[in-house]
Design a protein around this motif. Structure first.
Motif, PDB file in Angstrom:
ATOM      1  N   ILE A  93      37.849  -8.012  66.865  1.00 35.11           N
ATOM      2  CA  ILE A  93      38.259  -8.051  68.270  1.00 35.11           C
ATOM      3  C   ILE A  93      39.331  -6.982  68.458  1.00 35.11           C
ATOM      4  O   ILE A  93      40.266  -6.897  67.665  1.00 35.11           O
ATOM      5  N   ARG A  94      39.173  -6.175  69.501  1.00 37.54           N
ATOM      6  CA  ARG A  94      40.225  -5.209  69.826  1.00 37.54           C
ATOM      7  C   ARG A  94      40.646  -5.378  71.276  1.00 37.54           C
ATOM      8  O   ARG A  94      39.939  -5.996  72.081  1.00 37.54           O
ATOM      9  N   THR A  95      41.800  -4.835  71.620  1.00 39.81           N
ATOM     10  CA  THR A  95      42.184  -4.753  73.019  1.00 39.81           C
ATOM     11  C   THR A  95      42.664  -3.343  73.300  1.00 39.81           C
ATOM     12  O   THR A  95      42.858  -2.549  72.372  1.00 39.81           O
ATOM     13  N   ASP A  96      42.834  -3.015  74.556  1.00 44.05           N
ATOM     14  CA  ASP A  96      43.174  -1.631  74.896  1.00 44.05           C
ATOM     15  C   ASP A  96      44.656  -1.475  75.212  1.00 44.05           C
ATOM     16  O   ASP A  96      45.439  -2.430  75.099  1.00 44.05           O
ATOM     17  N   CYS A  97      45.033  -0.270  75.567  1.00 42.50           N
ATOM     18  CA  CYS A  97      46.447   0.097  75.707  1.00 42.50           C
ATOM     19  C   CYS A  97      47.208  -0.868  76.606  1.00 42.50           C
ATOM     20  O   CYS A  97      48.282  -1.339  76.242  1.00 42.50           O
ATOM     21  N   ASP A  98      46.663  -1.158  77.777  1.00 42.50           N
ATOM     22  CA  ASP A  98      47.383  -2.055  78.689  1.00 42.50           C
ATOM     23  C   ASP A  98      46.854  -3.484  78.640  1.00 42.50           C
ATOM     24  O   ASP A  98      47.207  -4.296  79.500  1.00 42.50           O
ATOM     25  N   GLN A  99      46.048  -3.757  77.625  1.00 48.08           N
ATOM     26  CA  GLN A  99      45.597  -5.124  77.330  1.00 48.08           C
ATOM     27  C   GLN A  99      44.931  -5.802  78.524  1.00 48.08           C
ATOM     28  O   GLN A  99      45.112  -7.004  78.746  1.00 48.08           O
ATOM     29  N   ASP A 100      44.143  -5.018  79.281  1.00 44.45           N
ATOM     30  CA  ASP A 100      43.367  -5.640  80.353  1.00 44.45           C
ATOM     31  C   ASP A 100      41.859  -5.555  80.092  1.00 44.45           C
ATOM     32  O   ASP A 100      41.052  -5.682  81.024  1.00 44.45           O
ATOM     33  N   ALA A 101      41.494  -5.345  78.828  1.00 43.53           N
ATOM     34  CA  ALA A 101      40.088  -5.392  78.435  1.00 43.53           C
ATOM     35  C   ALA A 101      40.026  -5.811  76.970  1.00 43.53           C
ATOM     36  O   ALA A 101      40.957  -5.573  76.197  1.00 43.53           O
ATOM     37  N   ILE A 102      38.916  -6.456  76.606  1.00 51.25           N
ATOM     38  CA  ILE A 102      38.671  -6.932  75.238  1.00 51.25           C
ATOM     39  C   ILE A 102      37.423  -6.227  74.724  1.00 51.25           C
ATOM     40  O   ILE A 102      36.479  -5.988  75.466  1.00 51.25           O
ATOM     41  N   TRP A 103      37.441  -5.878  73.449  1.00 54.45           N
ATOM     42  CA  TRP A 103      36.264  -5.306  72.800  1.00 54.45           C
ATOM     43  C   TRP A 103      35.868  -6.212  71.646  1.00 54.45           C
ATOM     44  O   TRP A 103      36.674  -6.431  70.748  1.00 54.45           O
ATOM     45  N   LEU A 104      34.650  -6.741  71.703  1.00 50.59           N
ATOM     46  CA  LEU A 104      34.117  -7.532  70.595  1.00 50.59           C
ATOM     47  C   LEU A 104      33.108  -6.697  69.823  1.00 50.59           C
ATOM     48  O   LEU A 104      32.177  -6.142  70.405  1.00 50.59           O
ATOM     49  N   ARG A 105      33.297  -6.622  68.519  1.00 49.12           N
ATOM     50  CA  ARG A 105      32.314  -5.983  67.641  1.00 49.12           C
ATOM     51  C   ARG A 105      31.610  -7.122  66.895  1.00 49.12           C
ATOM     52  O   ARG A 105      32.261  -7.866  66.148  1.00 49.12           O
ATOM     53  N   VAL A 106      30.304  -7.262  67.124  1.00 48.47           N
ATOM     54  CA  VAL A 106      29.607  -8.468  66.703  1.00 48.47           C
ATOM     55  C   VAL A 106      28.341  -8.153  65.907  1.00 48.47           C
ATOM     56  O   VAL A 106      27.819  -7.030  65.943  1.00 48.47           O
TER      57      VAL A 106
END
Lengths: 155, 155
Positions: A93-106
């Motif tokens: 799980i990652r998030t971006d610079c301003d933490q308003d999006a989530i990235w799931l690698r599945v």
């Protein structure tokens, strides 16, 4: 499963420097309490889908290692794959610079498709324009993993 | 640039079958008139950022081949790279099954970074949990393309 009801599991209202350069997870949910989650396949890197999570869905995803969303159309929690078997096993799980999006690698269980239409990815069509600049869609993927009509039809 | 002011360039309110199986571009904007746009690098496939577009931003992106967004924080149009030089040259645009998300596959001009913090991708941190299950962030990328403080500071 413990979903931390009544708790606020994530930090909030960090200053900009801590938000961008720090190690505190402080997801910014929008005015509906939602954050977009981009889902890619861990092995191939292909973009599979975009969903939305609320705080509890994100917490469940972190706790269980399976992707949970909030369905805006059905207004309910949605464990991806609960009925289709296309469970998303979360590798990172990652998030971006301003933490308003989530990235799931599945990785995807079941038949390996993600889209309810039957394709591996929900993004099976690309935009092209005609000679007048008018946009239309062209199928970028033509092979479906399965035909949902065959799976779900009752004879 | 013609932005089609006063026009509604995209179809809307398609039936489910046409929306999912057809060739009509009919993006579903939310109640704020926005649609999330996932941006990946065309060559490497890496996830670079997530932005939001309104109808005009999407239309400008299709017309110009450069990515335009609507900045929710600044409430204004935002051509990515207009000040930083990190222009996104759009190679392909896709949409998903229910047309409520956009995928841009781009190449990045300028110094090649996408994030204003200086990284290639905005998703430079991953979520990890401690022995109590509490989440925190760990830097997945440690090398920045540039130091924004050096670029933008006035001596």
């Amino acid at each position: 499963m413990t979903t931390g009801q009544g708790m606020t599991p994530f930090a909030s209202a960090l200053d900009k420097k801590t938000m961008e350069h720090g190690t505190v997870l402080a997801p910014k949910f929008d005015e509906h309490g939602l954050i977009p989650a981009v889902v890619t396949h861990f092995d191939s890197g292909e973009l599979l889908m975009v969903g939305f999570m609320n705080e509890t869905a994100l917490q469940r995803t972190i706790e269980t290692g399976h992707a949970w969303y909030w369905s805006r159309s059905r207004q309910e929690y949605w464990k991806k794959g609960a009925t289709s078997g296309q469970v998303q096993e979360v590798v990172e799980i990652r998030t971006d610079c301003d933490q308003d999006a989530i990235w799931l690698r599945v990785r995807v269980a079941g038949n390996g498709a993600t889209c309810h239409v039957g394709y591996r990815s929900c993004f099976y069509r690309r935009v092209e324009t005609d000679q007048n600049g008018q946009p239309h869609l062209v199928f970028a993927e033509t092979e479906r993993v399965y035909d949902p009509a065959e799976v779900y039809s009752s004879k």
